[in-house]
Enzyme design. Structure first.
Site, PDB file in Angstrom:
ATOM      1  N   CYS A 174       0.845  -1.183   0.000  1.00  0.00           N
ATOM      2  CA  CYS A 174       0.000   0.000   0.000  1.00  0.00           C
ATOM      3  C   CYS A 174       0.879   1.230   0.000  1.00  0.00           C
ATOM      4  O   CYS A 174       2.024   1.196   0.429  1.00  0.00           O
ATOM      5  CB  CYS A 174      -0.877  -0.007   1.238  1.00  0.00           C
ATOM      6  SG  CYS A 174       0.074  -0.202   2.734  1.00  0.00           S
ATOM      7  N   CYS A 209       2.828   2.354   2.999  1.00  0.00           N
ATOM      8  CA  CYS A 209       4.067   1.682   3.407  1.00  0.00           C
ATOM      9  C   CYS A 209       5.276   2.540   3.056  1.00  0.00           C
ATOM     10  O   CYS A 209       6.321   2.453   3.701  1.00  0.00           O
ATOM     11  CB  CYS A 209       4.225   0.351   2.678  1.00  0.00           C
ATOM     12  SG  CYS A 209       2.806  -0.703   2.781  1.00  0.00           S
ATOM     13  N   ASP A 224       4.737 -26.956 -43.376  1.00  0.00           N
ATOM     14  CA  ASP A 224       4.819 -25.903 -44.365  1.00  0.00           C
ATOM     15  C   ASP A 224       6.083 -26.197 -45.176  1.00  0.00           C
ATOM     16  O   ASP A 224       7.070 -26.658 -44.627  1.00  0.00           O
ATOM     17  CB  ASP A 224       4.937 -24.556 -43.636  1.00  0.00           C
ATOM     18  CG  ASP A 224       4.858 -23.404 -44.596  1.00  0.00           C
ATOM     19  OD1 ASP A 224       3.990 -23.451 -45.479  1.00  0.00           O
ATOM     20  OD2 ASP A 224       5.662 -22.463 -44.460  1.00  0.00           O
ATOM     21  N   ASP A 237       7.025 -21.587 -40.029  1.00  0.00           N
ATOM     22  CA  ASP A 237       8.005 -20.632 -39.527  1.00  0.00           C
ATOM     23  C   ASP A 237       7.582 -19.196 -39.768  1.00  0.00           C
ATOM     24  O   ASP A 237       8.053 -18.292 -39.110  1.00  0.00           O
ATOM     25  CB  ASP A 237       9.370 -20.870 -40.178  1.00  0.00           C
ATOM     26  CG  ASP A 237       9.367 -20.490 -41.642  1.00  0.00           C
ATOM     27  OD1 ASP A 237       8.301 -20.618 -42.271  1.00  0.00           O
ATOM     28  OD2 ASP A 237      10.410 -20.056 -42.146  1.00  0.00           O
ATOM     29  N   ASP A 295       1.802 -18.086 -40.915  1.00  0.00           N
ATOM     30  CA  ASP A 295       1.376 -19.391 -40.413  1.00  0.00           C
ATOM     31  C   ASP A 295       0.639 -19.274 -39.080  1.00  0.00           C
ATOM     32  O   ASP A 295       0.052 -20.237 -38.609  1.00  0.00           O
ATOM     33  CB  ASP A 295       2.603 -20.308 -40.175  1.00  0.00           C
ATOM     34  CG  ASP A 295       3.306 -20.633 -41.474  1.00  0.00           C
ATOM     35  OD1 ASP A 295       2.623 -20.630 -42.517  1.00  0.00           O
ATOM     36  OD2 ASP A 295       4.519 -20.883 -41.443  1.00  0.00           O
TER      37      ASP A 295
END
Lengths: 771, 117
Positions: free
Chosen positions: A41, A44, A457, A656, A660
């Site tokens: 908080c 602090c 691919d 790659d 893709d």
């Protein structure tokens, strides 16, 4: 669903906020920086700053709440500063104090201390339990009938209480705390089991008349031995667990501790976390690359095998990228740091592997559901079993009821069930990482083991992805030089691999490219633009026909080129056909062998490409693939994945390129072929760090081995509990007169989870098939 | 004997009620820092209430040496992390929609629940 590794790393962020700027400030003796933990908080901030200002030597303390860091000026001692923050109720540590390796060392030390404690507790418990057990076995006398026996067994009972307190305290405290929390765990079972045995024995000792004469038996030996054996089991399990995280330790160990940077024309060795972005770093032969970067001087060969699994060193020259943790083999180089700290590929890989190791595949879900109800169910079975013995059992009913209830509580092992999946995932994911295969999570691991069809691919996956111009067939008035010059100019703006091949080919021949205007990419067909006032059209047969350009006999010539695995492209100048330029992309050396591996393991391999049918067929033939989709537009790739899924296949998609991504996402498992160590761009379920398709076969093999291991573990754990609990309750007694001894139940329980961890460790021996 | 049988059945009923039916109070993430203590086989507090619609941080402090307590999983949020021993660990949660999210160790022996309202 798919996130980049960089995103993953961000999600994973913890309290340590390391920024290069702040690291630099920590080098000054007048200026120190602490990382604050526990400050949640804004109020602090004041408290921490005030506490630090109280420390002598502090001139100023300023906290950055967002980063949870506080910078202090003055000459105060770091230890005093940390103490002051701790006194104020927070945790603090020096900014540069902790690296992954330190954290690991610390964990190992803590584990070692815990192991020693458990072993000590084991010996104490067994030192009492074993002689008692021997006495019981030799004399068969553990009954309390005389006052003398009452005194002796009373003393033994108090000694056993000592064992319960010294060696078994953690079970009882854990059981009590979780009871208060309305939950129950393994501690509950052990505490109840041993507690019941001890309490009953003490009742026999002090109030023998309250139990029938034949039931005046004490179980102190069982209490002590069970505690000892379970402590021993925990200790051995701790050791075995340590081995399951070897892979991550190896990765963390790759990170060098220092770097030699050039600042103000001087070379200096500095701690790794002090290296800033754009720092110039010197690396000599034999040294490790400290952070990610780009070579700016010199050339060398780099051994990247520790990250990519690729055994051959990779040549690096000016402009090439380097990854932290790889080893410089031959030359001395200078490079510019492009990613430091938690951003390096190595740090991201470590993060991803750690995260995946903790995640669970769906197969573990049933075990999870069972674990959630397990302990209370076992408690109910124990009570029911005692009641049944009391109502229907032979004399002495009380003794039988106590023994069966205790044994049920002791033998039931939720741990084996709970450990079955995570331990195997931990080893499997680590093993994969060693082979350069990064598995995103447990679900990907499980699905990968079930893949029945794999779409590859073509460009960049099966082939090198670096096509070269092989043929230029001239059709009209323009010569080869002019055609190449115009084509290269047209393609100079494109990043398509085929376009780059033409530009490179022109450059190799010393042809200079001109200026291009009105560039227009016609997706899946080709490109159009104006150069030197000429309208150029470059693309496939379909494009030419659409524009009404006559190709004459060149269609056959193109087919012949395509049959030879080359990609012919038509080039038209001012709507007149001018030439065919053929480009070929060589198949990667090991693609054929890797594809064979996939096929051997029963996977239907399908090639997918935007190229024309003839080229596709020729490449597929060469690669040993019988099924292929040709002339697929980028946006159609995901449709092809769906087509196979509709046929009931579990589809893996390997690619790659950026185009893709949709197909990778829609596939059951998306595999991205990484370009070396530059993994941050990848967003697939499984990333192959090296270009070889063998990584694919390795990934599937590791997944299968891991799933097999998980199934063995789950099966073992299920059978153990399903058979063990009723046996302990005494179901075999009416038929064979058999009732399980609680000591044996304790031993079985202790070693059941150890068996699971040991079986998971067997996966460490897994070796992907020789390439 | 009747008394023993009744006592046994009552005991079973108590087990069902205590471990499954009873819902303990939830701790709220308030002004004060909420730290979930991992100790003696439990999370404390084990049930926490969080506001919906905004990202929050929850903190864990592991004091338990058992290796089981090391991993923290929140399966619905696809969070899995490691809790260091005796050190605070912050887990950042995204903005959550209302509902219940379980968190647990790898073996589900340490169990807790986040209720988002």
């Amino acid at each position: 669903m798919n996130k980049s590794i960089a995103d993953t790393a961000k999600d994973h962020c913890d309290d340590e906020v390391v920024t290069p700027e702040s690291s630099a400030s920590a080098t000054s003796s007048m200026h120190q920086e602490l990382i604050i933990e526990g400050a949640g908080c804004a109020s602090c901030v004041g408290k921490i700053e005030a506490a630090l200002k109280q420390v002598s030597g502090v001139n100023q303390a300023e906290m950055n709440f967002a980063q949870r860091t506080v910078s202090i000026t003055g000459d105060a001692n770091v230890a005093d500063l940390i103490k002051a923050v701790e006194k104020a109720g927070y945790n603090a540590k020096s900014h540069s104090a902790e690296t992954e390796e330190d954290a690991l060392d610390e964990k190992e030390k803590a584990d070692q201390a815990y192991y020693k404690r458990l072993m000590k507790e084991t010996w104490i418990a067994l030192a009492l339990g074993v002689p008692l057990m021997a006495y019981a076995l030799i004399t068969g006398e553990m009954n309390v009938n005389t006052t003398g026996e009452q005194v002796v067994w009373g003393i033994v009972g108090i000694l056993t209480l000592g064992v319960l307190i010294v060696s078994g305290k953690h079970f009882f405290v854990g059981a009590w705390k979780s009871f208060l929390n309305h939950s129950a765990n393994m501690d509950t079972l052990i505490a109840l089991g041993t507690g019941t045995a001890w309490l009953y024995s003490m009742v026999v000792v002090f109030f023998p008349s309250s139990v029938p004469q034949e039931a005046r038996h004490v179980y102190f030996e069982a209490t002590a031995i069970i505690i000892g054996l379970i402590d021993l089991g925990l200790a051995l399990e701790l050791k075995a667990r340590g081995r399951t995280s070897e892979a991550i330790k190896r990765l963390i160990g790759l990170q060098p501790k220092t770097a030699r940077v050039v600042r103000d024309d001087k070379e200096m060795d500095i701690a790794i976390d002090q290296v800033l972005l754009n720092d110039v770093v010197r690396v000599r032969p034999g040294e490790k690359i400290p952070v990610d970067g780009e070579v700016i001087e010199g050339h060398t060969a780099i051994d990247e095998s520790m990250l990519t699994g690729e055994p051959m060193p990779v040549e690096k020259a000016v402009g090439d990228t380097l990854a932290a943790g790889t080893i410089n083999k031959t030359g001395s180089i200078l490079f510019k740091a492009t990613r430091v700290g938690k951003d390096t590929a190595l740090a991201q890989i470590i993060n991803m592997v750690k995260r995946a190791q903790n995640s669970k595949p769906p197969i573990g879900r049933l075990a999870d559901v069972i674990s959630a109800y397990f302990v209370p169910v076992v408690m109910i079975i124990a009570v029911s079993s005692a009641l049944i013995w009391l109502n229907f059992g032979p004399d002495p009913v009380v003794a039988y009821a106590i023994v069966s209830a205790t044994t049920v509580l002791i033998i039931a092992c939720p741990c084996a069930l709970g450990l079955a999946t995570p331990m195997s995932v931990m080893v499997g994911v680590g093993k994969a990482a060693e082979a350069g295969v990064l598995i995103r999570n447990g679900a990907a691991l499980q699905t990968a083991s079930k893949i029945s069809a794999m779409i590859l691919d073509k460009t960049g996956t099966i082939t090198l992805g670096a096509p070269k111009v092989t043929d230029v067939l001239i059709a009209g008035e323009y010569d080869e030089q002019t055609v190449l010059q115009l084509a290269a100019t047209l393609e100079s703006g494109s990043e398509h691999p085929l376009a780059m091949a033409i530009v490179e080919s022109a450059q190799e021949r010393g042809i200079e490219t001109g200026k291009v205007s009105n560039f227009n990419a016609i997706a899946g067909h080709g490109v159009q633009a104006e150069v030197d006032g000429k309208t150029l059209l470059f693309g496939n047969e379909k494009l030419m026909r659409e524009r009404g350009i006559d190709l004459g006999a060149f269609v056959q010539k193109a087919q012949a080129l395509a049959a030879d695995a080359k990609t012919p492209m038509y080039f038209a100048i001012d709507n007149t056909f001018a030439a065919i330029i053929a480009v070929a992309d060589p198949i990667k050396e090991d693609s054929i062998a890797a594809i064979k591996r996939l096929q051997h393991s029963g996977i239907r391999v399908v090639m997918l490409t935007g190229d024309n049918r003839d080229t596709a067929k020729a490449v597929a033939n060469k690669a040993g693939i019988t099924e292929f989709f040709a002339e697929v537009l980028p946006e159609e790739k995901s449709k092809k994945v769906q087509e196979l899924q509709m046929q009931g296949e579990v589809v893996g998609m390997t690619g790659d390129g950026i185009n893709d991504a949709p197909a990778l996402a829609i596939a059951n498992v998306g595999f991205a072929i990484g370009t070396g160590t530059d993994v941050a761009i990848e967003s697939a379920d499984i990333t192959l760090m090296r270009g070889s398709l063998h990584g694919l076969a390795d990934a599937i093999a590791v997944s299968k081995a891991t799933l097999r291991n998980i199934k063995q573990n789950l099966f073992g754990a299920f059978i153990y509990n399903v058979a063990g609990v009723p046996f302990a309750a005494g179901v075999l007694y009416p038929f064979f007169g058999l009732l399980l001894n609680p000591v044996i139940a304790g031993a079985a329980m202790a070693f059941s989870s150890l068996t699971v961890v040991t079986n998971a460790n067997r996966l460490r021996l897994f070796k992907a098939q020789e390439h | 004997m009747l008394f023993i049988n009744i006592a046994g059945v009552v005991l079973i009923g108590l087990i069902v009620w205590w471990f499954w039916l009873y819902k303990p109070k939830e701790a709220e993430l308030g002004e004060d820092d909420l730290v979930i203590l991992v100790e003696n086989g439990t999370y404390h507090p084990s049930r926490i209430k969080l506001p919906s619609g905004k990202p929050v941080e929850i903190k864990f402090m592991r004091k338990d040496q058992s290796p089981c307590s090391e991993a923290l999983l929140i399966p619905d949020l696809q969070i899995s992390d490691t809790l260091p021993l005796n050190k605070l660990k912050t887990i950042q949660l995204p903005a959550l929609s209302t509902g219940e999210y379980a968190f647990h160790c790898q073996m589900q022996m340490y169990r807790g629940q986040i209720t988002v309202e």
